[in-house]
Design an enzyme around this catalytic site. Structure first.
Site, mmCIF file in Angstrom:
data_model
loop_
_atom_site.group_PDB
_atom_site.id
_atom_site.type_symbol
_atom_site.label_atom_id
_atom_site.label_comp_id
_atom_site.label_asym_id
_atom_site.label_seq_id
_atom_site.Cartn_x
_atom_site.Cartn_y
_atom_site.Cartn_z
ATOM 1 N N CYS A 153 -4.743 2.627 -10.532
ATOM 2 C CA CYS A 153 -4.054 3.795 -9.955
ATOM 3 C C CYS A 153 -4.516 4.079 -8.541
ATOM 4 C CB CYS A 153 -4.253 5.014 -10.836
ATOM 5 S SG CYS A 153 -3.433 4.815 -12.422
ATOM 6 N N HIS A 154 -5.819 4.229 -8.347
ATOM 7 C CA HIS A 154 -6.303 4.625 -7.026
ATOM 8 C C HIS A 154 -7.463 3.768 -6.559
ATOM 9 C CE1 HIS A 154 -4.349 8.029 -9.024
ATOM 10 N NE2 HIS A 154 -3.743 8.128 -7.882
ATOM 11 N N GLY A 155 -7.626 2.612 -7.205
ATOM 12 C CA GLY A 155 -8.554 1.626 -6.681
ATOM 13 C C GLY A 155 -10.027 1.883 -6.939
#
Lengths: 155, 439
Positions: A119-121
């Protein structure tokens, strides 16, 4: 005046609290799991309280890597030994939700060989500790205990 | 702007009704005789288009509820039932799903028009704030609606958005549990989202009435930003605005129909045709396109709480806008520097939208590796989004407040009917010398 305000609060509370988990949801029991189902270097995802739980059988190299990094600079510093049960270092049991916004990180992804959250690394290492990205905390280690050498009780 | 009523009941029944409930008079004064500035361009037709969008979403939504089952076990199947079995169910669902996107296209144009022409400035602050409230309600409604099909994107979108509140210190966890009604997004969450998704559009309709009321109190802005001063500056709503709005709606409906009939899934995600599975997150999770700029701002900040605050702050800027812009000149037509910044701002928003759709560490220029800064390569979408996000905030918090004090504006016309620019000789000297004196 005070009585009216008290009455208003008393009336409002049921309307607010009805949205909290209901009795049957709260009554969710703990689960037992046979760890021999997990091959070395693999993980099994178990559903617990509606959420995924990672049970990972770590290789010697993965444990060594996690221990070697104990002193590295981390957002949420924790020793690898504090995240497993004594003498059971190969079994890493962590909550399968990224501590950023709750996505399920992918096994083996990211440069630390632990997990990568798509999702956001966020990147976790082989101890489930946050090493890079926006997540603030390590993957949560739930309350659990080994009932025997191979059986674990979670929750 | 709204003068005394010129409505004259023609029949005996109209006179009888007018003395008891002057509803025909209200309609006449609002949509027939209402004076509108004569120079309104097509950017002013989006208010009408948005009303159409709201009506379309309400009607299609109420029909969908007749066939949908709000339960974690049946929701996905019931949507497929609508798509495959219900007569014309596919049409109504595609109208509803694409209608949400059309709604946001129209609202973004509507907001940018207000931004460009200074429609938020005194005396229209409350009008603007009500618009911001409508936009917030729209976002909440769209988000909850997207959860209802209970596909993979629905589920994990709900997980991510509800977890945003978990970033709040101390109370975060209690709030997320309260929102979920459990220890994870599950059936209770779906049911309450369904309930609220049905409620909020009617709240939007209520605020729209306030929005139009406020509009009719202060009157419409116009491309010059100069208030109408005489009858020569206005034309009656009917036929001028009705015909223009009607034409714009028709063109807009062509675009809408094109999506519904030829590319109904272009704006969606294939993953949402997979039933929700709490144990697997899709490898590339993104929100719907209209949330992408805010999503990019969220990801641009490496800290969880700060990222969430930045995202909400981006929306809070809109609410504060009437007091951030210090310029006395309303329309950016006469603000050469502000105009340039406006177009950079639009580009920055689009760049943020593109960044939001990419993985943070993807390269902007393929194959080029520069150096690492804050654990990411400089040639990455996360860095591009940081630059664009910085501009987004600078536009509201630095550029608009400062520019109003320093910018040399162009002469503002004396009135709508006599533009100073096309007739500089005809304009009175003080009109060009002191633009800040103009309404």
């Amino acid at each position: 005046m005070t009585a009216a305000a008290g009455g208003a609060v008393a009336l409002a509370w049921p309307f607010i609290d009805q949205m909290n988990p209901s009795a049957d949801t709260r009554a969710l029991a703990s689960i037992e799991f046979d760890v021999t189902k997990v091959g070395e270097g693999q993980q099994v995802v178990v559903k617990w309280r509606g959420k995924p739980l990672f049970v990972r059988n770590r290789t010697k190299a993965e444990i060594a890597k996690a221990v070697a990094d104990d002193g590295a600079s981390m957002k949420d510093p924790q020793k690898d030994a504090d995240r497993v049960k004594p003498g059971k270092a190969q079994w890493l049991i962590v909550g399968g939700n990224c501590t950023h916004l709750g996505c399920v990180p992918t096994f083996g992804g990211g440069e630390y060989g632990g997990w990568f959250c798509p999702c956001h690394g966020s990147v976790y290492d082989t101890s489930g500790r946050i090493r890079k990205g926006p997540a603030p905390k390590n993957l949560i280690v739930p309350e659990y205990a080994f009932l025997s050498d191979t059986k674990v009780k979670i929750g | 702007m709204s003068g005394h009523s010129t409505y004259e009941p023609k029949t005996g029944f109209e006179r009888w009704l007018d003395a008891r409930l002057p509803i025909v008079r209200l309609g006449y004064d609002s949509f027939v005789d209402y004076p509108t500035p004569r120079n309104l361009n097509y950017w002013w037709t989006f208010g009408g288009i948005l009303s159409l969008c709201l009506a379309s979403q309400l009607i299609t939504g109420i029909i969908l509820v007749m066939h949908y089952t709000p339960s974690a076990d049946h929701a996905f199947a019931s949507v497929e039932h609508i798509m495959r079995d219900v007569n014309y169910g596919w049409l109504i669902r595609y109208m509803h799903a694409n209608g949400a996107s059309m709604f946001f296209i129209a609202v973004y144009i509507h907001m940018l028009r207000g931004l460009y022409y200074g429609s938020y400035k005194a005396p229209r602050e409350v009008l603007w704030l009500l618009g911001c409230v409508i936009y917030l309600l729209m976002m909440a409604t769209a988000f909850m609606g997207y959860v209802l099909p209970w596909g993979q994107m629905s589920f994990h979108g709900a997980v991510v958005i509800t977890n945003l509140f978990g970033a709040l210190p101390v109370v975060g966890e209690s709030i997320t549990t309260w929102l979920w009604g459990g220890f994870a997004v599950d059936n209770p969450t779906l049911n309450r989202f369904f309930s609220l998704h049905y409620l909020l559009p009617f709240m939007i309709a209520g605020v729209v009435i306030l929005h139009i009321w406020a509009l009719h109190v202060v009157g419409q802005n116009n491309p010059t930003g100069v208030e109408p001063k005489s009858k020569a500056d206005t034309v009656p709503f009917t036929p001028y605005a009705t015909v223009k709005d009607g034409f714009a709606m028709s063109v807009f409906l062509i675009l809408f129909a094109w999506f519904v009939f030829f590319m109904p899934n272009a704006l969606g995600h294939a993953d949402n045709y997979i039933p929700a599975n709490p144990l697997v997150t899709p490898s590339h999770i993104v929100p719907e396109w209209y949330f992408l700029p805010f999503y990019a701002i969220l990801r641009a900040v490496p800290d969880k709480l700060m990222g969430v605050l930045a995202m909400f702050g981006a929306i809070a800027c809109l609410f504060a806008l009437p007091w951030l812009d210090t310029s006395k000149v309303r329309s950016m037509r006469y603000r050469p520097t502000a105009k340039i910044h406006f177009f950079i701002f639009v580009v920055a928003c689009c760049v943020l939208g593109v960044c939001g759709a990419k993985l943070p560490d993807d390269q902007v220029i393929p194959g080029v590796t520069t150096f690492q800064l804050m654990a990411s390569d400089l040639n990455s979408f996360v860095w591009l989004s940081r630059v664009a996000a910085l501009y987004y905030f600078a536009f509201f918090l630095v550029i608009l407040p400062m520019l109003g004090l320093t910018e040399k504006t162009l002469p503002v016309p004396d009135s709508i009917a006599s533009p100073a620019l096309s007739h500089p000789a005809a304009a009175p000297a003080e009109a060009t010398a002191a633009p800040e004196m103009k309404g």
